[in-house]
Design a protein around this motif. Structure first.
Motif, short mmCIF file in Angstrom:
data_model
loop_
_atom_site.label_atom_id
_atom_site.label_comp_id
_atom_site.label_asym_id
_atom_site.label_seq_id
_atom_site.Cartn_x
_atom_site.Cartn_y
_atom_site.Cartn_z
N ASP A 157 0.86 -1.18 0.00
CA ASP A 157 0.00 0.00 0.00
C ASP A 157 0.90 1.24 0.00
O ASP A 157 2.11 1.13 0.22
CB ASP A 157 -0.92 0.01 1.23
N PHE A 158 0.29 2.39 -0.24
CA PHE A 158 1.05 3.64 -0.28
C PHE A 158 0.42 4.66 0.66
O PHE A 158 -0.78 4.61 0.94
CB PHE A 158 1.08 4.23 -1.70
N GLN A 159 1.26 5.55 1.13
CA GLN A 159 0.78 6.68 1.92
C GLN A 159 1.61 7.91 1.57
O GLN A 159 2.82 7.80 1.35
CB GLN A 159 0.90 6.41 3.42
N PHE A 160 0.94 9.05 1.49
CA PHE A 160 1.69 10.29 1.25
C PHE A 160 2.65 10.53 2.42
O PHE A 160 2.29 10.38 3.59
CB PHE A 160 0.74 11.48 1.11
N GLU A 161 3.86 10.94 2.08
CA GLU A 161 4.91 11.10 3.10
C GLU A 161 4.54 12.13 4.18
O GLU A 161 4.78 11.88 5.37
CB GLU A 161 6.23 11.47 2.42
N PRO A 162 3.94 13.28 3.84
CA PRO A 162 3.59 14.20 4.92
C PRO A 162 2.53 13.65 5.86
O PRO A 162 2.53 13.96 7.06
CB PRO A 162 3.10 15.45 4.18
N ILE A 163 1.61 12.83 5.33
CA ILE A 163 0.59 12.22 6.19
C ILE A 163 1.26 11.22 7.14
O ILE A 163 0.95 11.16 8.34
CB ILE A 163 -0.50 11.55 5.34
N ALA A 164 2.22 10.48 6.62
CA ALA A 164 2.98 9.55 7.48
C ALA A 164 3.69 10.31 8.59
O ALA A 164 3.71 9.87 9.75
CB ALA A 164 3.98 8.76 6.64
N ALA A 165 4.30 11.44 8.26
CA ALA A 165 4.98 12.25 9.28
C ALA A 165 4.00 12.69 10.36
O ALA A 165 4.34 12.71 11.56
CB ALA A 165 5.65 13.46 8.64
N ALA A 166 2.77 13.02 9.94
CA ALA A 166 1.75 13.41 10.92
C ALA A 166 1.43 12.25 11.87
O ALA A 166 1.30 12.44 13.08
CB ALA A 166 0.48 13.85 10.19
N PHE A 167 1.32 11.04 11.31
CA PHE A 167 1.04 9.88 12.16
C PHE A 167 2.12 9.66 13.20
O PHE A 167 1.85 9.27 14.34
CB PHE A 167 0.90 8.61 11.30
N ALA A 168 3.38 9.91 12.82
CA ALA A 168 4.49 9.72 13.76
C ALA A 168 4.41 10.70 14.92
O ALA A 168 4.82 10.38 16.05
CB ALA A 168 5.83 9.88 13.03
N HIS A 169 3.88 11.90 14.67
CA HIS A 169 3.78 12.91 15.73
C HIS A 169 2.47 12.79 16.52
O HIS A 169 2.37 13.32 17.63
CB HIS A 169 3.89 14.32 15.13
N GLU A 170 1.49 12.10 15.94
CA GLU A 170 0.18 12.03 16.59
C GLU A 170 0.24 11.31 17.93
O GLU A 170 -0.57 11.60 18.82
CB GLU A 170 -0.82 11.32 15.66
#
Length: 419
Positions: free
Chosen positions: A156-169
């Protein structure tokens, strides 16, 4: 349900892989104890053995014969991806080259869990290629095929900025409206997203993502701008030749200032042309340095010096670039003001894309409570200044700049594949 899955951040400059191991997410050491690895390869000449990351850079800088490559992510979706390139005399496809690098990451993660991982969320920029949806789809398809080639079955794919948000969430209490600023080597991507401690395990976050935008400008473009402004003039850039005082060709300098194009310069035809121009040059000392760099194939060493200068200028007003591989004692003083002026157009494009994201989200700048900065280029003073100007009320989160995307992709893999 899969007990194990992973996220891969294949970056233009640096890459990482993170594991979801029975619900626990962590980065995998991929080169000695480091959880990030430069996206660099070196093929040793005598046996074409591949070296990766810092090891590749060391082999290259030690002047060992072979082929050095960086910034391969920028090839995805382009016409170059369909071509082969000569690696120490052997034709090799870019698919094979990129697969070799990503296989190296997967093997480290496989070893960490003691089995072959089959589930992955791959990071991707909002736009691999600006204003070209067909090329963008092609790039994702190429990366999917490479992931399958190295053994992943569920991709699967995820946009990199959205992934960065998940890491900070994971550090958010309550709910916050955040702007993610992801400045990589090749692209700058932005996402406005609602973060909440209640949303950590949701598989579908589409309702929380208000907008995302991206532009094909990144740290490599900063390197190029700095090189052309401060380094290349000392190699004869914009000097003249001949009776009519014509300007020397600019393309060799422009290509020499771009990581992904340096290798294509070392051709007998171009070197012969530069030799001919040297006879007619009005600045033989400086123009002679260009010929020397091409003959000795030290373009990447030159760019490494530019990158070192860029990094130094993040917290120093001046840097003395040492280029003694060209001439003994050869140095170039570079002021941060020169760097800021060189990248002003790039910073404006990045700022405009961020503002576009805010507008598409239907919110005002003062509604943003948290600005998440990720990617090494967010350390550049001009970028820091611009985003603090745009969002003076927001808190700034800039920890784990080089690894937050990889972590976030693993969190996303946990939600998508289970565990």
């Amino acid at each position: 349900m899969n007990t194990y899955s992973c996220g891969i951040d294949f970056g233009t400059s640096n890459s990482s892989i993170a594991l979801n191991k029975a619900g626990e997410v962590s980065l995998v050491p991929v080169e000695n104890n480091s959880v990030t690895i430069p996206s660099a390869l070196f093929f040793r000449q005598h046996d074409n053995k591949a070296f990766y990351g810092r090891s590749a850079i060391e082999h290259f800088l030690d002047r060992e014969p072979g082929r050095f490559m960086r910034s391969l992510k920028r090839v995805l979706g382009s016409s170059v991806m369909k071509q082969s390139t000569l690696v120490n005399g052997t034709a090799m496809s870019f698919t094979t080259i990129i697969a070799g690098f990503l296989r190296e990451l997967k093997q480290k993660a496989d070893a960490a869990v003691g089995q072959d991982l089959t589930c992955v969320v791959m990071g991707r920029p909002v736009h691999f290629v600006d204003n070209d949806p067909a090329a963008d789809e092609r790039a994702e398809a190429e990366l999917t095929a490479i992931a399958q080639r190295i053994g992943f079955q569920h991709i699967d794919f995820q946009f990199e900025p959205i992934a960065a948000a998940f890491a900070h969430e994971v550090n958010v209490r309550g709910e916050k409206l955040a702007l993610v600023v992801d400045l990589g080597g090749g692209t700058s991507d932005f996402t406005v997203i609602r973060l909440s401690d209640q949303a950590l395990h949701k598989a579908d976050r589409s309702a929380d993502i208000l907008a995302n935008t991206g532009v094909r400008v990144g740290g490599n473009d900063f390197d190029k701008a700095l090189s052309l402004a401060a380094i290349m003039p000392e190699l004869g850039f914009r000097s003249t030749y001949g009776e009519k005082g014509l300007e020397v060709p600019l393309k060799p300098y422009q290509d020499l200032a771009e990581w992904s194009k340096v290798n294509f310069l070392y051709t007998p035809k171009l070197i012969s042309q530069i030799r001919q121009l040297l006879y007619q040059s009005h600045d033989k000392v400086r123009f002679g340095r260009l010929l020397q760099v091409l003959e000795e194939e030290t373009g990447h060493t030159l760019l490494s010096g530019t990158e070192t200068a860029k990094i130094a200028l993040t917290d120093q007003p001046e840097h003395l670039a040492a280029l003694d591989f060209i001439e003994a004692g050869f140095t170039i003083p570079i002021l941060r003001t020169v760097f800021d002026e060189a990248i002003a157009t790039d910073v404006a494009r990045i700022s405009a894309s961020a503002q576009q994201c805010i507008q598409e989200a239907g919110v005002r700048n003062d509604a943003i409570e948290l600005v998440i900065l990720t990617g090494g280029s967010t350390e550049v003073q001009a970028i820091q200044t611009e985003f603090r100007r745009l969002f003076p009320q927001a808190a700034i989160a800039d920890d784990n700049k080089l690894s937050s995307v990889g972590l976030g992709l693993a969190y996303d893999s946990r939600n998508k594949f289970g565990g």
